[in-house]
Design a protein around this motif. Structure first.
Motif, PDB file in Angstrom:
ATOM      1  N   SER A   6      23.800 -34.666  10.265  1.00  0.00           N
ATOM      2  CA  SER A   6      24.952 -35.249  10.948  1.00  0.00           C
ATOM      3  C   SER A   6      26.192 -35.220  10.055  1.00  0.00           C
ATOM      4  N   ILE A   7      26.021 -35.381   8.756  1.00  0.00           N
ATOM      5  CA  ILE A   7      27.157 -35.282   7.836  1.00  0.00           C
ATOM      6  C   ILE A   7      27.714 -33.859   7.839  1.00  0.00           C
ATOM      7  N   ILE A   8      26.832 -32.877   7.827  1.00  0.00           N
ATOM      8  CA  ILE A   8      27.268 -31.479   7.886  1.00  0.00           C
ATOM      9  C   ILE A   8      27.983 -31.208   9.205  1.00  0.00           C
ATOM     10  N   GLY A   9      27.452 -31.767  10.302  1.00  0.00           N
ATOM     11  CA  GLY A   9      28.072 -31.574  11.616  1.00  0.00           C
ATOM     12  C   GLY A   9      29.454 -32.186  11.700  1.00  0.00           C
ATOM     13  N   ILE A  10      29.605 -33.382  11.163  1.00  0.00           N
ATOM     14  CA  ILE A  10      30.921 -34.029  11.164  1.00  0.00           C
ATOM     15  C   ILE A  10      31.899 -33.230  10.312  1.00  0.00           C
ATOM     16  N   LEU A  11      31.454 -32.773   9.155  1.00  0.00           N
ATOM     17  CA  LEU A  11      32.310 -31.952   8.302  1.00  0.00           C
ATOM     18  C   LEU A  11      32.694 -30.661   9.001  1.00  0.00           C
ATOM     19  N   LEU A  12      31.721 -30.035   9.649  1.00  0.00           N
ATOM     20  CA  LEU A  12      31.974 -28.779  10.344  1.00  0.00           C
ATOM     21  C   LEU A  12      32.924 -28.957  11.518  1.00  0.00           C
ATOM     22  N   ALA A  13      32.746 -30.011  12.275  1.00  0.00           N
ATOM     23  CA  ALA A  13      33.545 -30.186  13.488  1.00  0.00           C
ATOM     24  C   ALA A  13      34.875 -30.864  13.247  1.00  0.00           C
ATOM     25  N   MET A  14      34.959 -31.765  12.286  1.00  0.00           N
ATOM     26  CA  MET A  14      36.150 -32.596  12.147  1.00  0.00           C
ATOM     27  C   MET A  14      36.988 -32.324  10.900  1.00  0.00           C
ATOM     28  N   PHE A  15      36.641 -31.309  10.124  1.00  0.00           N
ATOM     29  CA  PHE A  15      37.466 -31.043   8.951  1.00  0.00           C
ATOM     30  C   PHE A  15      37.667 -29.554   8.682  1.00  0.00           C
ATOM     31  N   LEU A  16      36.609 -28.782   8.614  1.00  0.00           N
ATOM     32  CA  LEU A  16      36.723 -27.393   8.167  1.00  0.00           C
ATOM     33  C   LEU A  16      37.621 -26.500   9.025  1.00  0.00           C
ATOM     34  N   PRO A  17      37.521 -26.507  10.358  1.00  0.00           N
ATOM     35  CA  PRO A  17      38.423 -25.632  11.116  1.00  0.00           C
ATOM     36  C   PRO A  17      39.900 -25.931  10.852  1.00  0.00           C
ATOM     37  N   GLY A  18      40.252 -27.188  10.834  1.00  0.00           N
ATOM     38  CA  GLY A  18      41.644 -27.559  10.564  1.00  0.00           C
ATOM     39  C   GLY A  18      42.052 -27.248   9.140  1.00  0.00           C
ATOM     40  N   PHE A  19      41.115 -27.406   8.196  1.00  0.00           N
ATOM     41  CA  PHE A  19      41.415 -27.084   6.803  1.00  0.00           C
ATOM     42  C   PHE A  19      41.728 -25.599   6.648  1.00  0.00           C
ATOM     43  N   PHE A  20      40.945 -24.767   7.300  1.00  0.00           N
ATOM     44  CA  PHE A  20      41.210 -23.325   7.220  1.00  0.00           C
ATOM     45  C   PHE A  20      42.534 -22.958   7.887  1.00  0.00           C
ATOM     46  N   ILE A  21      42.878 -23.629   8.976  1.00  0.00           N
ATOM     47  CA  ILE A  21      44.174 -23.378   9.617  1.00  0.00           C
ATOM     48  C   ILE A  21      45.313 -23.768   8.693  1.00  0.00           C
ATOM     49  N   THR A  22      45.175 -24.908   7.996  1.00  0.00           N
ATOM     50  CA  THR A  22      46.243 -25.306   7.067  1.00  0.00           C
ATOM     51  C   THR A  22      46.335 -24.341   5.892  1.00  0.00           C
TER      52      THR A  22
END
Length: 82
Positions: A6-22
């Motif tokens: 669940s920690i990996i899922g939250i990181l994947l869904a709520m941080f990484l896509p936006g981080f890569f866009i920034t």
């Protein structure tokens, strides 16, 4: 006890896509701004993903709807593309 998946899922869904866009579009911003924008962009991507997977019956039949496996698959595809 917290499930590591669940920690990996939250990181994947709520941080990484936006981080890569920034990283792609905003080269010279501060760390705090990057974190806040990463969370905001990730939420926008998650909402767009939910809408694109099943906002009406035809799309739901075509994509399989919003299931755990579909959401994981498309989140991984988005992160891989970015």
């Amino acid at each position: 006890m917290i499930n590591p998946l669940s920690i990996i899922g939250i990181l994947l869904a709520m941080f990484l896509p936006g981080f890569f866009i920034t990283l792609i579009f905003f080269r010279e911003i501060k760390v705090f701004e990057r974190i806040i924008l990463s969370i905001a962009f990730s939420i926008m991507i998650s909402v767009a993903l939910g809408i694109s997977l099943g906002y009406n019956e035809n799309v739901k039949n075509f994509t399989g709807g919003i299931t755990r496996s579909n959401v994981w698959l498309w989140e991984l595809i988005i992160v891989a593309v970015l």
